[in-house]
Design a protein around this motif. Sequence first.
Motif, short mmCIF file in Angstrom:
data_model
loop_
_atom_site.label_atom_id
_atom_site.label_comp_id
_atom_site.label_asym_id
_atom_site.label_seq_id
_atom_site.Cartn_x
_atom_site.Cartn_y
_atom_site.Cartn_z
N UNK A 14 20.86 1.40 -1.02
CA UNK A 14 20.25 1.53 0.12
C UNK A 14 20.05 1.65 1.69
N UNK A 15 20.72 1.11 2.34
CA UNK A 15 20.55 1.21 3.79
C UNK A 15 21.62 0.85 4.71
N UNK A 16 21.65 1.18 5.93
CA UNK A 16 22.84 1.05 6.95
C UNK A 16 22.28 0.97 8.03
N UNK A 17 22.69 0.40 9.11
CA UNK A 17 22.39 0.63 10.29
C UNK A 17 23.42 1.39 11.50
N UNK A 18 23.01 2.33 12.11
CA UNK A 18 23.90 2.74 12.91
C UNK A 18 24.21 2.30 14.25
N UNK A 19 25.18 2.62 14.92
CA UNK A 19 25.17 2.21 16.52
C UNK A 19 24.09 2.64 17.23
N UNK A 20 23.65 1.96 18.18
CA UNK A 20 22.49 2.39 18.89
C UNK A 20 22.79 3.66 19.71
N UNK A 21 21.51 4.54 20.02
CA UNK A 21 21.44 5.73 20.72
C UNK A 21 20.37 5.33 21.63
N UNK A 22 20.51 4.57 22.75
CA UNK A 22 19.35 4.21 23.57
C UNK A 22 18.96 5.40 24.23
N UNK A 23 17.74 5.46 24.45
CA UNK A 23 17.13 6.62 25.37
C UNK A 23 17.12 5.96 26.78
N UNK A 24 17.05 6.67 27.98
CA UNK A 24 16.84 6.25 29.23
C UNK A 24 15.77 5.70 29.65
N UNK A 25 14.54 6.04 29.08
CA UNK A 25 13.19 5.71 29.70
C UNK A 25 12.37 5.10 28.15
N UNK B 29 21.99 13.50 17.68
CA UNK B 29 23.15 12.74 18.15
C UNK B 29 24.17 12.87 17.07
N UNK B 30 25.29 12.89 17.58
CA UNK B 30 26.67 12.89 16.91
C UNK B 30 26.65 11.80 15.78
N UNK B 31 26.38 10.63 15.90
CA UNK B 31 26.38 9.56 15.03
C UNK B 31 25.40 9.85 13.80
N UNK B 32 24.03 10.45 14.36
CA UNK B 32 23.17 10.74 13.16
C UNK B 32 23.30 12.08 12.33
N UNK B 33 24.00 12.88 13.10
CA UNK B 33 24.53 14.14 12.19
C UNK B 33 25.60 13.73 11.43
N UNK B 34 26.51 13.00 11.89
CA UNK B 34 27.66 12.61 11.06
C UNK B 34 27.20 11.95 9.74
N UNK B 35 26.22 10.89 10.00
CA UNK B 35 25.85 10.13 8.97
C UNK B 35 25.16 11.10 7.88
N UNK B 36 24.07 11.51 8.30
CA UNK B 36 23.34 12.43 7.45
C UNK B 36 24.38 13.63 6.68
N UNK B 37 25.35 14.01 7.48
CA UNK B 37 26.23 14.90 6.91
C UNK B 37 26.94 14.30 5.69
#
Length: 179
Positions: A1-12, A50-58
């Motif tokens: 299935x699925x997993x939640x990654x640490x947040x990548x909040x946007x400034x606005x 973001x680093x977390x998305x790239x690392x996860x997809x890789x």
Amino acid sequence: GFLMLPPVPLPDPENLKRKLRAFHQPEFNDWTGQENLLAMAPELESVVDSEVVDATLTAILGPEYTLHAFRFPSLAAPGALSWHQDSLGGFVPYRSHFPMYAMLIYYPEAVTLEMGPTVVAPGTQYFSATATSGYAFEDVVDNTTFWEVFGSVQRPLALPVCAPRGGILVAHHDVYHAV
């Protein structure tokens, strides 16, 4: 299935939410404008890059992964769930258990149970409504039909996904989910 990654909040996030709501206006109902999500909301590039998305997809797909052009901004409401498996625009006539594709869902704001969160059914990436019942994925549109389709197999657990602001859900492309 699925997993939640640490947040990548946007400034606005309010500006992003305004842009995403524009996709639900009548001029975008034919899906043509919806494929321009990154052009309309370029701040989302920082999430995808973001680093977390790239690392996860890789880790899941390998170092040579590419991003599909289609992006869809879902607007959920409590009680308005639509169970489905995503398609690849009709180009792939089969579903693979091997993780060839991943789905990213970004939450620009915190999502609670009261808001009507995304719901996933872990393990359902191994099933196809077409293969088990003759239903096409477009036909699995509500809870009743979803459970009828899977009535002959062990009933999957449906898990609501509550997310912090900037949360990112990564899921197997074929997992059944509802928004």
